[in-house]
Design an enzyme around this catalytic site. Structure first.
Site, PDB file in Angstrom:
ATOM      1  N   CYS A   1       0.835  -1.203   0.000  1.00 38.70           N
ATOM      2  CA  CYS A   1       0.000   0.000   0.000  1.00 38.70           C
ATOM      3  C   CYS A   1       0.877   1.265   0.000  1.00 38.70           C
ATOM      4  CB  CYS A   1      -0.983  -0.036   1.153  1.00 38.70           C
ATOM      5  SG  CYS A   1      -2.351   1.117   0.930  1.00 38.70           S
TER       6      CYS A   1
ATOM      7  N   HIS B   1      -3.391  -5.525   0.959  1.00 33.56           N
ATOM      8  CA  HIS B   1      -2.759  -5.702   2.273  1.00 33.56           C
ATOM      9  C   HIS B   1      -2.694  -7.165   2.693  1.00 33.56           C
ATOM     10  CE1 HIS B   1      -2.585  -1.509   3.754  1.00 33.56           C
ATOM     11  NE2 HIS B   1      -3.622  -1.310   2.968  1.00 33.56           N
TER      12      HIS B   1
ATOM     13  N   GLU C   1      -1.005  -8.402   5.074  1.00 30.43           N
ATOM     14  CA  GLU C   1      -0.914  -8.514   6.537  1.00 30.43           C
ATOM     15  C   GLU C   1      -2.289  -8.421   7.203  1.00 30.43           C
ATOM     16  OE1 GLU C   1      -0.400  -5.856   4.854  1.00 30.43           O
ATOM     17  OE2 GLU C   1      -1.100  -4.100   5.979  1.00 30.43           O
TER      18      GLU C   1
END
Lengths: 225, 83
Positions: A85, A202, A204
């Site tokens: 990002c 993303h 994560e």
């Protein structure tokens, strides 16, 4: 092995990244950008957020900070570097990776789940997936539209440097499945060498089973390669 | 050394989508204005001391290529005036 997660003023996915990497058994530590890259860093993660308040262009100021010279040197030394990002914007602004991430075609901040298709499973970041596999990842960005010249895009495709493309749940790469107007639906690319990768979604945020899925784990496991 | 102001205008390359400009154009149209097009650009004014206007322009170009513009998506122009 310790992955340095670089915190800039305005980073906000740094702790999520640490949590996700730790869950996978990958040692990670938060590193304030002014403290420099630790000598024992075996990986570098540029996390999401809004470094420097997105002043000038998202990622532009952080990309030119002193620590990025160290990150560049580490990347040239084959250290895995992943930008997510805002980290992807920093990666492209620092010219570690090709193209640019700019304002979404919708002119809106988009926070949603998308599907991406694995375009090249032969990199450390995608080795846990199959070519053509469709995974679901969250996005949360206002400036994620991948822009590159047509000629450069042809080169990137010829060199197999496109990692992920936005697609529908069946893996069809369509304009409707493109959340931000990215050229050729590109969601992530690798740098000159495949140890450096950036993507707007993303991983994560989708790596802990308790919070909605594990599709992102394979990307983070690129640090184990 | 002479004081100069280098005005750097950074705009999207022709053909690169500008969603902010499109949104602004629509907002003007909603206000009842008629217009055929709208382009937006960023402008920076750099105050520098230099030997000559050319040298001031050269420094402004260097700063622009390094940070103010992103060559993948931007074109830019530099105009120099004595302060």
């Amino acid at each position: 092995m310790t992955v340095a997660i670089i915190q800039f003023g305005g980073s906000n996915c740094d702790r999520d990244a640490e949590r996700a990497l730790s869950h996978l058994g990958i040692d990670a530590e938060l590193v304030w950008h002014e403290d420099g890259l630790p000598a024992d860093a075996t990986g570098v993660m540029l996390p999401g957020g809004f470094s420097y308040g997105d002043y000038l262009r998202a990622g532009a100021i952080a990309a030119n900070g002193p620590i990025m010279e160290e990150v560049r040197a580490a990347a040239e030394d084959s250290t895995p570097v992943l930008g997510v990002c805002n980290g992807a914007q920093i990666g492209s602004e620092s010219r570690l990776t090709p193209g640019a991430f700019t304002t979404n075609a919708s002119a809106r901040f988009q926070c949603e789940r998308v599907h991406v298709r694995v375009e090249n499973a032969d990199t450390p970041w995608t080795a846990h997936y199959e070519d053509g596999e469709v995974i679901e990842l969250p996005i949360a960005h206002g400036e994620g539209r991948f822009e590159v010249t047509d000629d450069r895009l042809d080169e990137l495709r010829a060199e197999n440097r496109v990692l992920f493309r936005y697609c529908d749940e069946d893996g069809e790469v369509t304009p409707e499945a493109n959340p931000n107007g990215s050229k050729d639906n590109v969601a992530g690319v690798v740098g000159e060498r495949e140890n450096v990768a950036v993507l707007m979604p993303h991983p994560e945020r989708i790596s802990l089973p308790d919070v909605g899925g594990t599709d992102g784990q394979g990307i983070l496991r690129g640090f184990e390669a | 050394m002479t004081g100069y102001t280098a005005t750097v205008t950074v705009r999207l390359k022709e053909g690169v989508l500008d969603p902010e400009a499109q949104t602004t154009k629509r907002a003007l149209e909603r206000l009842g204005f008629e217009l055929d097009g709208l382009r937006s650009a960023d402008q920076f004014e750099l105050d520098v001391d230099a030997e000559s206007a050319d040298s001031a322009a050269e420094r402004a170009e260097e700063m622009t290529e390094r940070l103010l513009a992103n060559p993948t998506i931007h074109d830019y122009e530099v105009a120099v005036e004595q302060r």
